[in-house]
Design a protein around this motif. Sequence first.
Motif, PDB file in Angstrom:
ATOM      1  N   LEU A  45       0.825  -1.212   0.000  1.00 29.70           N
ATOM      2  CA  LEU A  45       0.000   0.000   0.000  1.00 29.70           C
ATOM      3  C   LEU A  45       0.859   1.263   0.000  1.00 29.70           C
ATOM      4  CD1 LEU A  45      -2.762  -1.024   2.542  1.00 29.70           C
ATOM      5  CD2 LEU A  45      -3.057  -0.629   0.100  1.00 29.70           C
ATOM      6  N   ILE A  46       1.938   1.236   0.745  1.00 32.93           N
ATOM      7  CA  ILE A  46       2.806   2.408   0.830  1.00 32.93           C
ATOM      8  C   ILE A  46       3.484   2.668  -0.508  1.00 32.93           C
ATOM      9  CG2 ILE A  46       4.921   3.298   1.887  1.00 32.93           C
ATOM     10  CD1 ILE A  46       3.963   1.928   4.497  1.00 32.93           C
ATOM     11  N   THR A  47       3.944   1.608  -1.173  1.00 27.90           N
ATOM     12  CA  THR A  47       4.639   1.803  -2.448  1.00 27.90           C
ATOM     13  C   THR A  47       3.681   2.183  -3.574  1.00 27.90           C
ATOM     14  OG1 THR A  47       4.560  -0.568  -2.948  1.00 27.90           O
ATOM     15  CG2 THR A  47       6.546   0.265  -1.878  1.00 27.90           C
ATOM     16  N   GLU A  48       2.409   1.827  -3.469  1.00 29.59           N
ATOM     17  CA  GLU A  48       1.436   2.214  -4.497  1.00 29.59           C
ATOM     18  C   GLU A  48       1.146   3.704  -4.491  1.00 29.59           C
ATOM     19  OE1 GLU A  48      -2.173  -0.015  -4.132  1.00 29.59           O
ATOM     20  OE2 GLU A  48      -1.313  -1.777  -5.071  1.00 29.59           O
ATOM     21  N   HIS A  49       1.245   4.335  -3.335  1.00 31.87           N
ATOM     22  CA  HIS A  49       0.961   5.764  -3.201  1.00 31.87           C
ATOM     23  C   HIS A  49      -0.433   6.112  -3.723  1.00 31.87           C
ATOM     24  CE1 HIS A  49       5.037   6.720  -2.018  1.00 31.87           C
ATOM     25  NE2 HIS A  49       5.466   5.977  -3.019  1.00 31.87           N
ATOM     26  N   TRP A  50      -1.411   5.254  -3.474  1.00 33.41           N
ATOM     27  CA  TRP A  50      -2.752   5.498  -3.991  1.00 33.41           C
ATOM     28  C   TRP A  50      -3.776   4.826  -3.097  1.00 33.41           C
ATOM     29  CZ3 TRP A  50      -7.360   3.550  -5.435  1.00 33.41           C
ATOM     30  CH2 TRP A  50      -8.130   4.258  -6.362  1.00 33.41           C
ATOM     31  N   ILE A  51      -4.723   5.583  -2.605  1.00 33.28           N
ATOM     32  CA  ILE A  51      -5.899   5.052  -1.906  1.00 33.28           C
ATOM     33  C   ILE A  51      -7.066   5.978  -2.203  1.00 33.28           C
ATOM     34  CG2 ILE A  51      -4.657   3.935  -0.006  1.00 33.28           C
ATOM     35  CD1 ILE A  51      -5.725   6.366   1.706  1.00 33.28           C
ATOM     36  N   ARG A  52      -8.262   5.462  -1.994  1.00 34.93           N
ATOM     37  CA  ARG A  52      -9.469   6.279  -2.133  1.00 34.93           C
ATOM     38  C   ARG A  52     -10.178   6.248  -0.788  1.00 34.93           C
ATOM     39  NH1 ARG A  52     -12.473   4.608  -6.906  1.00 34.93           N
ATOM     40  NH2 ARG A  52     -11.255   6.242  -7.890  1.00 34.93           N
ATOM     41  N   VAL A  53     -10.517   7.416  -0.303  1.00 36.01           N
ATOM     42  CA  VAL A  53     -11.274   7.527   0.938  1.00 36.01           C
ATOM     43  C   VAL A  53     -12.721   7.705   0.532  1.00 36.01           C
ATOM     44  CG1 VAL A  53     -11.611   8.816   3.075  1.00 36.01           C
ATOM     45  CG2 VAL A  53      -9.312   8.596   2.100  1.00 36.01           C
ATOM     46  N   MET A  54     -13.545   6.709   0.850  1.00 34.58           N
ATOM     47  CA  MET A  54     -14.960   6.784   0.495  1.00 34.58           C
ATOM     48  C   MET A  54     -15.757   5.834   1.381  1.00 34.58           C
ATOM     49  SD  MET A  54     -15.076   4.713  -3.092  1.00 34.58           S
ATOM     50  CE  MET A  54     -16.585   3.772  -3.052  1.00 34.58           C
ATOM     51  N   CYS A  55     -16.923   6.255   1.739  1.00 30.65           N
ATOM     52  CA  CYS A  55     -17.787   5.397   2.538  1.00 30.65           C
ATOM     53  C   CYS A  55     -18.383   4.306   1.666  1.00 30.65           C
ATOM     54  CB  CYS A  55     -18.905   6.215   3.162  1.00 30.65           C
ATOM     55  SG  CYS A  55     -18.332   7.310   4.454  1.00 30.65           S
ATOM     56  N   LEU A 101      -6.247   9.760  13.260  1.00 32.80           N
ATOM     57  CA  LEU A 101      -6.902   9.787  11.957  1.00 32.80           C
ATOM     58  C   LEU A 101      -7.652   8.485  11.686  1.00 32.80           C
ATOM     59  CD1 LEU A 101      -7.567  11.305   9.416  1.00 32.80           C
ATOM     60  CD2 LEU A 101      -5.346  10.612   8.468  1.00 32.80           C
ATOM     61  N   VAL A 102      -7.094   7.366  12.111  1.00 32.06           N
ATOM     62  CA  VAL A 102      -7.807   6.080  11.998  1.00 32.06           C
ATOM     63  C   VAL A 102      -9.147   6.189  12.718  1.00 32.06           C
ATOM     64  CG1 VAL A 102      -7.817   3.656  12.718  1.00 32.06           C
ATOM     65  CG2 VAL A 102      -5.745   4.643  11.720  1.00 32.06           C
ATOM     66  N   LEU A 103      -9.130   6.719  13.916  1.00 26.49           N
ATOM     67  CA  LEU A 103     -10.353   6.860  14.702  1.00 26.49           C
ATOM     68  C   LEU A 103     -11.345   7.794  14.015  1.00 26.49           C
ATOM     69  CD1 LEU A 103     -11.852   6.128  17.268  1.00 26.49           C
ATOM     70  CD2 LEU A 103     -10.654   8.004  18.410  1.00 26.49           C
ATOM     71  N   ARG A 104     -10.878   8.903  13.478  1.00 27.17           N
ATOM     72  CA  ARG A 104     -11.774   9.852  12.795  1.00 27.17           C
ATOM     73  C   ARG A 104     -12.433   9.211  11.581  1.00 27.17           C
ATOM     74  NH1 ARG A 104      -9.001  15.405  11.673  1.00 27.17           N
ATOM     75  NH2 ARG A 104     -11.086  15.794  10.894  1.00 27.17           N
ATOM     76  N   ILE A 105     -11.680   8.418  10.816  1.00 25.59           N
ATOM     77  CA  ILE A 105     -12.259   7.757   9.639  1.00 25.59           C
ATOM     78  C   ILE A 105     -13.252   6.687  10.074  1.00 25.59           C
ATOM     79  CG2 ILE A 105     -11.760   6.307   7.628  1.00 25.59           C
ATOM     80  CD1 ILE A 105      -9.089   7.866   7.391  1.00 25.59           C
ATOM     81  N   ARG A 106     -12.938   5.955  11.144  1.00 27.70           N
ATOM     82  CA  ARG A 106     -13.883   4.952  11.658  1.00 27.70           C
ATOM     83  C   ARG A 106     -15.200   5.599  12.069  1.00 27.70           C
ATOM     84  NH1 ARG A 106     -10.754   0.841  15.737  1.00 27.70           N
ATOM     85  NH2 ARG A 106      -9.672  -0.385  14.159  1.00 27.70           N
ATOM     86  N   ILE A 107     -15.134   6.704  12.762  1.00 28.82           N
ATOM     87  CA  ILE A 107     -16.344   7.409  13.200  1.00 28.82           C
ATOM     88  C   ILE A 107     -17.130   7.902  11.986  1.00 28.82           C
ATOM     89  CG2 ILE A 107     -17.178   9.483  14.375  1.00 28.82           C
ATOM     90  CD1 ILE A 107     -14.816   9.045  16.376  1.00 28.82           C
ATOM     91  N   TRP A 108     -16.451   8.466  11.000  1.00 30.09           N
ATOM     92  CA  TRP A 108     -17.076   8.933   9.765  1.00 30.09           C
ATOM     93  C   TRP A 108     -17.791   7.781   9.064  1.00 30.09           C
ATOM     94  CZ3 TRP A 108     -14.722   8.138   4.674  1.00 30.09           C
ATOM     95  CH2 TRP A 108     -15.326   8.872   3.654  1.00 30.09           C
ATOM     96  N   GLN A 109     -17.140   6.633   8.976  1.00 31.90           N
ATOM     97  CA  GLN A 109     -17.738   5.456   8.342  1.00 31.90           C
ATOM     98  C   GLN A 109     -18.962   4.989   9.142  1.00 31.90           C
ATOM     99  OE1 GLN A 109     -17.219   3.836   5.441  1.00 31.90           O
ATOM    100  NE2 GLN A 109     -18.708   2.263   5.921  1.00 31.90           N
ATOM    101  N   GLN A 110     -18.869   4.991  10.461  1.00 32.09           N
ATOM    102  CA  GLN A 110     -20.012   4.588  11.290  1.00 32.09           C
ATOM    103  C   GLN A 110     -21.200   5.517  11.096  1.00 32.09           C
ATOM    104  OE1 GLN A 110     -18.974   4.276  15.412  1.00 32.09           O
ATOM    105  NE2 GLN A 110     -18.938   2.050  15.291  1.00 32.09           N
TER     106      GLN A 110
END
Length: 76
Positions: free
Chosen positions: A26-36, A62-71
């Motif tokens: 994941l780190i070497t890909e340098h690509w993710i999408r943040v989406m619910c 930040l992990v916690l903030r994304i988890r809350i957003w997803q919830q």
Amino acid sequence: MTVRLSALVEHIARVREEASEEMARLITEHWIRVMCDHRGSGIVSRDGNTTRLELLPITAELVLRIRIWQQEYEQY
């Protein structure tokens, strides 16, 4: 969501240790999408699969903030 930050930090360290190869990819890909997504983590990798937040090189806060957003998304 009640989570002790220290417990989350320990959990993240364990997950990263157990899945070090996936984390490196994941780190070497340098690509993710943040989406619910229903029953997802809120993070999608380049190949379109849901990825565990704990594998990203981000802080526990930040992990916690994304988890809350997803919830919150799941509630609607």
